[in-house]
Design an enzyme around this catalytic site. Structure first.
Site, PDB file in Angstrom:
ATOM      1  N   MET A 175      -3.035  -5.470   6.535  1.00 16.16           N
ATOM      2  CA  MET A 175      -2.213  -5.743   5.355  1.00 16.16           C
ATOM      3  C   MET A 175      -1.846  -4.486   4.573  1.00 16.16           C
ATOM      4  O   MET A 175      -1.328  -4.555   3.459  1.00 16.16           O
ATOM      5  CB  MET A 175      -2.928  -6.720   4.426  1.00 16.16           C
ATOM      6  N   CYS A 176      -2.104  -3.332   5.152  1.00 18.93           N
ATOM      7  CA  CYS A 176      -1.828  -2.061   4.490  1.00 18.93           C
ATOM      8  C   CYS A 176      -0.350  -1.702   4.678  1.00 18.93           C
ATOM      9  O   CYS A 176       0.178  -1.774   5.787  1.00 18.93           O
ATOM     10  CB  CYS A 176      -2.726  -0.992   5.110  1.00 18.93           C
ATOM     11  N   HIS A 177       0.301  -1.313   3.578  1.00 17.83           N
ATOM     12  CA  HIS A 177       1.711  -0.943   3.654  1.00 17.83           C
ATOM     13  C   HIS A 177       1.892   0.382   4.388  1.00 17.83           C
ATOM     14  O   HIS A 177       1.061   1.284   4.270  1.00 17.83           O
ATOM     15  CB  HIS A 177       2.314  -0.808   2.246  1.00 17.83           C
ATOM     16  N   MET A 221      -6.592   3.532   0.798  1.00 14.56           N
ATOM     17  CA  MET A 221      -6.953   3.223   2.188  1.00 14.56           C
ATOM     18  C   MET A 221      -6.712   4.420   3.100  1.00 14.56           C
ATOM     19  O   MET A 221      -7.475   4.672   4.040  1.00 14.56           O
ATOM     20  CB  MET A 221      -6.183   2.000   2.694  1.00 14.56           C
ATOM     21  N   GLU A 222      -5.665   5.177   2.802  1.00 18.51           N
ATOM     22  CA  GLU A 222      -5.361   6.363   3.613  1.00 18.51           C
ATOM     23  C   GLU A 222      -6.450   7.419   3.454  1.00 18.51           C
ATOM     24  O   GLU A 222      -6.864   8.053   4.430  1.00 18.51           O
ATOM     25  CB  GLU A 222      -3.986   6.922   3.235  1.00 18.51           C
ATOM     26  N   ASP A 233     -17.728  12.149  17.968  1.00 20.20           N
ATOM     27  CA  ASP A 233     -17.243  12.188  19.350  1.00 20.20           C
ATOM     28  C   ASP A 233     -17.435  13.566  19.975  1.00 20.20           C
ATOM     29  O   ASP A 233     -17.865  13.680  21.125  1.00 20.20           O
ATOM     30  CB  ASP A 233     -15.762  11.800  19.403  1.00 20.20           C
TER      31      ASP A 233
END
Length: 155
Positions: A74-76, A110-111, A125
């Site tokens: 749901m992130c733009h 969120m970014e 990793d």
């Protein structure tokens, strides 16, 4: 508090931000990856066989910020005007800080969080061959500015 992430049928939807004003928005997130002291030393001395760990993790974090809407349903999809990743190397951990900015109708929290996560996962990793006990954690938003809700600083 009114929840805006559900449609009239009670199903999730992407919030419509048409009516919001464009403002300058900045978000800062932090996190860490704990590891053996020997692993930190290998990173600092450029001895990890996969390459320069922090340079790759920095690029990965920026890429993660740019691709957040591909990962979070749901992130733009927003235009990022800046992204920076910084590292603090300690004896048994590396702290990560991501700062992401935009001018737009929705924030970049969120970014910034995705940038920290992606950087930490990249470090994991690249170092997992020498240290499988690494722990990623403490990923949190510490500051955001802009938008209707204004400034937030974590206490």
């Amino acid at each position: 508090m009114e929840f805006t992430h559900f449609n009239e049928d009670g199903r999730a939807h992407m919030v419509n931000v048409d009516e919001k004003n464009d403002t300058k928005r900045v978000a800062i997130a932090i996190g860490s990856i704990k590891m053996k002291k020997e692993t930190v030393d290998l990173i600092k001395n450029g001895k990890i066989k996969k390459g320069d760990v922090l340079s790759v993790a920095q690029v990965a974090g920026i890429m993660g910020a740019k691709r957040t809407s591909d990962l979070i349903p749901m992130c733009h999809n927003i235009f990022i005007t800046g992204a920076d990743i910084k590292f603090e190397i300690n004896e048994d951990e590396i702290k990560i800080q991501a700062t992401v900015s935009t001018v737009g109708k929705t924030g970049v929290e969120m970014e910034a969080l995705t940038a920290v996560s992606t950087s930490a996962l990249t470090i994991y990793d690249m170092c997992k061959a020498v240290d499988k006990d690494m722990e990623i954690g403490n990923i949190t938003l510490i500051k955001k500015t802009g938008g209707k809700s204004g400034e937030y600083i974590k206490k």
